[in-house]
Write a protein that holds these residues in place. Structure first.
Motif, PDB file in Angstrom:
ATOM      1  N   THR A 337      13.397  34.760 -22.637  1.00 41.43           N
ATOM      2  CA  THR A 337      11.906  35.014 -22.768  1.00 41.43           C
ATOM      3  C   THR A 337      10.952  35.599 -24.430  1.00 41.43           C
ATOM      4  N   TYR A 403       7.073  31.022 -22.583  1.00 34.53           N
ATOM      5  CA  TYR A 403       7.972  30.693 -23.925  1.00 34.53           C
ATOM      6  C   TYR A 403       7.118  30.156 -25.425  1.00 34.53           C
ATOM      7  N   GLN A 420      11.030  27.695 -18.807  1.00 34.01           N
ATOM      8  CA  GLN A 420      11.417  28.859 -19.054  1.00 34.01           C
ATOM      9  C   GLN A 420      11.743  29.393 -17.073  1.00 34.01           C
TER      10      GLN A 420
END
Length: 458
Positions: A337, A403, A420
């Motif tokens: 992340t 992202y 993501q």
């Protein structure tokens, strides 16, 4: 062979459309393609709301998933009453309701900011019909209103929007100990929709594993913004020369998970941390490995937290235990992340208002992670603040995954999908793996006599 019919207690909207979901199906295979003797999952009587549909699948482990699905004009795909059924066992309610709760796209140049869930929405006309090109598997249809929820204006054509697909997810296990190799591949079940907002096209996907795992994820494709070009500090050159810099930007997503473990209440939250003590342990030969201490810290009231190395969280049901007398739980495991703070949260609560996870009590008014309307707060920081004096009981988890997209030449055109997401892993949901091979039926806990290989001594 079908097991006994068991009722799955509802944790969300009740309504019409009572369906008996026959979750029995093909059983998995073990060594040499021999059938796994474990019984397949029991049938579950599932009740879905008026605008929901029941869906289920039995996977390679013999375990099954069952749930209701629907499409919200803003949230897009919504999954509710999610239950996991281990082979030959009772259904386990896992999640009451799960969906995206916000997607913010701020551009590094400072010249564009969108909140795609609350401003545009992933449902309605923004949710696209899928074809064999996007989904060479089962495509499911539902009424998609052209305006709002369809109750006042416009029409609600029935369109194929949900892709339901089984995929091979590689090797599930392999062990060559105890004199015989046992190995097995596994299946995943992927549910996905496609929504187009601006130049981006998003694949909203949830993957359900044969082992009880859940992986929510968001894929982005489509095209780079044709009007957002900046300079070298805020973008990357695309096309001939170095003068056209496509602006870098972020995809800041938050998912909302309303848990059903153990019922509608009685859930607890804990944070696990493993920290290096700076000391070395010893064995019979002297120094061995660094000593790392693991600790579980209760989170008794609504709170937010940041991820760091060797940290995860779990939502547990202390009143519901597995056969080993351990409370059932799910682990929240952050994947990659790019940490962020929503622009709206920073404006109202300061630059340190960001979070990777947050825990609150369920409140039907708290729908969106930001830009929420009503008496219950504007977004997650306010939800936490308003509930800070209440014990966590009916737990909702908000998971934030960012992202940061720096464009590249290969993004034109269309751009390659980038993803993501995060993982929800069963932790003590069952006393052992759900598809123990016959050769390991007797192994549960510390072995009294181990005939397998031991670690080499150095």
């Amino acid at each position: 062979m079908l097991g006994t019919m068991r009722r799955f207690p509802k944790t969300s909207v009740a309504g019409a459309g009572l369906l008996a979901l026959m979750l029995a199906g093909c059983t998995g295979t073990a060594n040499g393609g021999e059938p796994d003797p474990k019984p397949s999952a029991a049938a579950v009587e599932q009740s879905c709301g008026e605008r929901q549909q029941a869906i289920s699948r039995t996977l390679s482990s013999g375990a099954a998933w069952a749930m209701c699905w629907s499409v919200d004009p803003k949230l897009g795909m919504v999954l509710s009453d999610i239950t996991f059924v281990p082979p030959g066992a009772d259904a386990i309610p896992v999640i009451s309701r799960m969906s995206l709760a916000q997607l913010e796209v701020p551009y590094d140049s400072g010249k564009r900011l969108t909140s795609d869930i609350t401003s545009a929405g992933f449902g309605g006309p923004n949710m696209h019909t899928i074809t064999d090109a996007e989904c060479p598997a089962e495509r499911l249809s539902i009424a998609i209103p052209n305006v709002g929820d369809g109750s006042k204006f416009g029409s609600s054509p029935v369109r194929e929007v949900l892709c339901s697909q089984e995929t091979d997810s590689a090797l599930s296990y392999r062990s060559g100990d105890l004199g015989q190799v046992v190995a097995k591949r596994k299946q995943d079940w992927q549910l996905s929709t496609i929504s187009k907002v601006g130049w981006y096209e998003y694949v909203n996907q949830v993957t359900f594993g044969a082992d009880g795992s859940i992986r929510p994820s968001l894929g982005a494709t489509g095209d780079l913004s044709p009007v957002d070009y900046s300079d070298a500090k805020h973008g990357w050159p695309v096309g001939p020369g170095d003068h056209d810099h496509a602006a870098s930007h972020s995809h800041n997503a938050v998912w909302k998970i309303d848990w059903a473990l153990g019922g509608e209440s009685g859930q607890k939250v804990e944070q696990f941390d493993a920290k290096d003590t700076g000391k070395l342990g010893t064995d019979e030969l002297g120094k061995a490995s660094p000593i790392v201490n693991g600790t579980l810290t209760p989170i008794p009231k609504p709170a937010s937290a940041r991820w760091t190395d060797r940290r995860w969280w779990r939502v547990l049901a202390p009143g519901k235990v597995n056969a080993d007398k351990h409370p059932i739980s799910y682990q929240i495991d952050m994947a990659k992340t790019d940490r962020f703070t929503f622009v709206d949260d920073a404006e109202h609560h300061g630059s340190d208002a960001g979070y990777d996870v947050a825990f609150t009590n369920a409140d039907e008014c708290q729908v969106f992670a930001t830009m929420n309307r009503g008496r219950c707060g504007r977004g997650v920081p306010e939800y936490v603040e308003l509930g800070k004096d209440q014990p966590l009981d009916n737990v909702v988890t908000w998971v934030a995954v960012g992202y940061h997209h720096v464009p590249r030449d290969e993004d034109q055109s269309p751009m390659e999908m980038h993803w993501q997401g995060f993982n929800l892993l069963p932790r003590d949901l069952t006393s052992r793996r759900v598809d123990v091979p016959q050769e390991r039926e007797s192994l549960n806990g510390k072995p009294e006599d181990w005939d397998g290989q031991m670690p080499p001594k150095e």
